[in-house]
Design an enzyme around this catalytic site. Structure first.
Site, mmCIF file in Angstrom:
data_model
loop_
_atom_site.group_PDB
_atom_site.id
_atom_site.type_symbol
_atom_site.label_atom_id
_atom_site.label_comp_id
_atom_site.label_asym_id
_atom_site.label_seq_id
_atom_site.Cartn_x
_atom_site.Cartn_y
_atom_site.Cartn_z
ATOM 1 N N LYS A 83 -14.439 -119.558 -65.587
ATOM 2 C CA LYS A 83 -15.491 -120.424 -66.126
ATOM 3 C C LYS A 83 -14.931 -121.834 -66.212
ATOM 4 O O LYS A 83 -13.860 -122.053 -66.796
ATOM 5 C CB LYS A 83 -15.828 -119.947 -67.537
ATOM 6 C CG LYS A 83 -17.277 -119.581 -67.768
ATOM 7 C CD LYS A 83 -17.411 -119.053 -69.170
ATOM 8 C CE LYS A 83 -18.839 -119.073 -69.614
ATOM 9 N NZ LYS A 83 -18.966 -118.740 -71.036
HETATM 10 O O1 G3P Z 1 -20.886 -118.617 -73.807
HETATM 11 C C1 G3P Z 1 -21.502 -119.813 -74.159
HETATM 12 C C2 G3P Z 1 -22.663 -119.662 -75.056
HETATM 13 O O2 G3P Z 1 -22.517 -118.473 -75.747
HETATM 14 C C3 G3P Z 1 -22.865 -120.747 -76.051
HETATM 15 O O3 G3P Z 1 -23.770 -120.300 -76.995
HETATM 16 O O4 G3P Z 1 -24.881 -120.211 -79.203
HETATM 17 O O5 G3P Z 1 -22.716 -121.466 -78.943
HETATM 18 O O6 G3P Z 1 -24.838 -122.330 -77.951
HETATM 19 P P1 G3P Z 1 -24.063 -121.131 -78.347
#
Ligand code: G3P
Length: 220
Positions: A83
């Site tokens: 990633k």
């Molecule tokens: O893996 C990245 C993603 O989970 C980010 O999510 O909820 O931190 O915006 P969030």
């Protein structure tokens, strides 16, 4: 639609494997840090408990260091997808990794232009951050439609994996738009498989009626 889990929780992964819907697991530096277990052990567990890929993010800012970290991750397991945050340096790192046959996912994507550049650089996946786009007052669905249209126009093979999802309505919307897949946090996955009260009520009614049937069909 492919469903991935955005988690380091083995129990949730096992549950999704039992249901037969799991395509892979995504992680990020925050998830791995909060997990508290040794990162290598966590990655071994994530690879062991399901058969799909596991994404692991590089944490360098410099292109060369990103490349080195990506190579290290891929040597840890060839089921790891590297990633890479979609920065200028990240874009270059994606291209270098792809040229070495190392699969990549461009992450922290907020705009179709970033998805387009990642796809042209050769990224296998792009991960737009749906809820975070919404929180910025922008329309994530317009962005997803735009990415989908652009990829279709130029027959780009890069897959769009919706990330940062916070409701089942958002997951359904991703499916309506027709993106490749979504990666779900534990709580959203649990909501996706939870019982609908109307279904339970319907099943209860069938059970009650079946008691009145004359049958030895299910007796052993
Ligand atoms: O893996 C990245 C993603 O989970 C980010 O999510 O909820 O931190 O915006 P969030």
């Amino acid at each position: 639609m492919d469903i991935w889990l955005d988690t380091t929780n083995v129990k949730t992964i096992q549950k999704a494997v039992r249901v037969g819907i799991l395509s892979g697991v995504t992680t990020n530096p925050s998830l791995l840090a909060h997990n508290k277990k040794d990162v290598e052990k966590t990655l071994e567990d994530l690879l062991h408990h399901q058969e799909g890929p596991v994404t692991v993010q590089v944490v360098a800012d410099d292109t060369h260091e990103m490349l080195q970290q990506g190579q290290m991750l891929y040597s840890f397991s060839n089921r790891i997808i590297v990633k890479v945050p979609i920065t200028k340096n990240g874009l270059e790192a994606i291209h270098l990794l792809v040229r070495q046959g190392i699969p990549t996912m461009a992450t922290v994507v907020f705009h179709p232009r970033q998805a387009l550049m990642a796809a042209l650089a050769g990224a296998n996946y792009v991960a737009p951050y749906i809820s975070r786009i919404e929180k910025m007052g922008k329309d994530p669905w317009e962005m997803l439609n735009s990415m989908t249209t652009i990829f279709q126009h130029y027959r780009l093979q890069t897959k769009i994996l919706g990330a940062s999802l916070s409701s089942i309505e958002q997951v359904v919307k991703c499916a309506e738009i027709g993106i490749y897949g979504v990666t779900l946090k534990d709580e959203i996955f649990e909501k996706m498989i939870e019982d609908n009260p109307a279904t339970l009520e319907g099943v209860h009614q069938f059970s009650e009626d079946w008691k009145k049937a004359s049958s030895s069909l299910f007796s052993s």
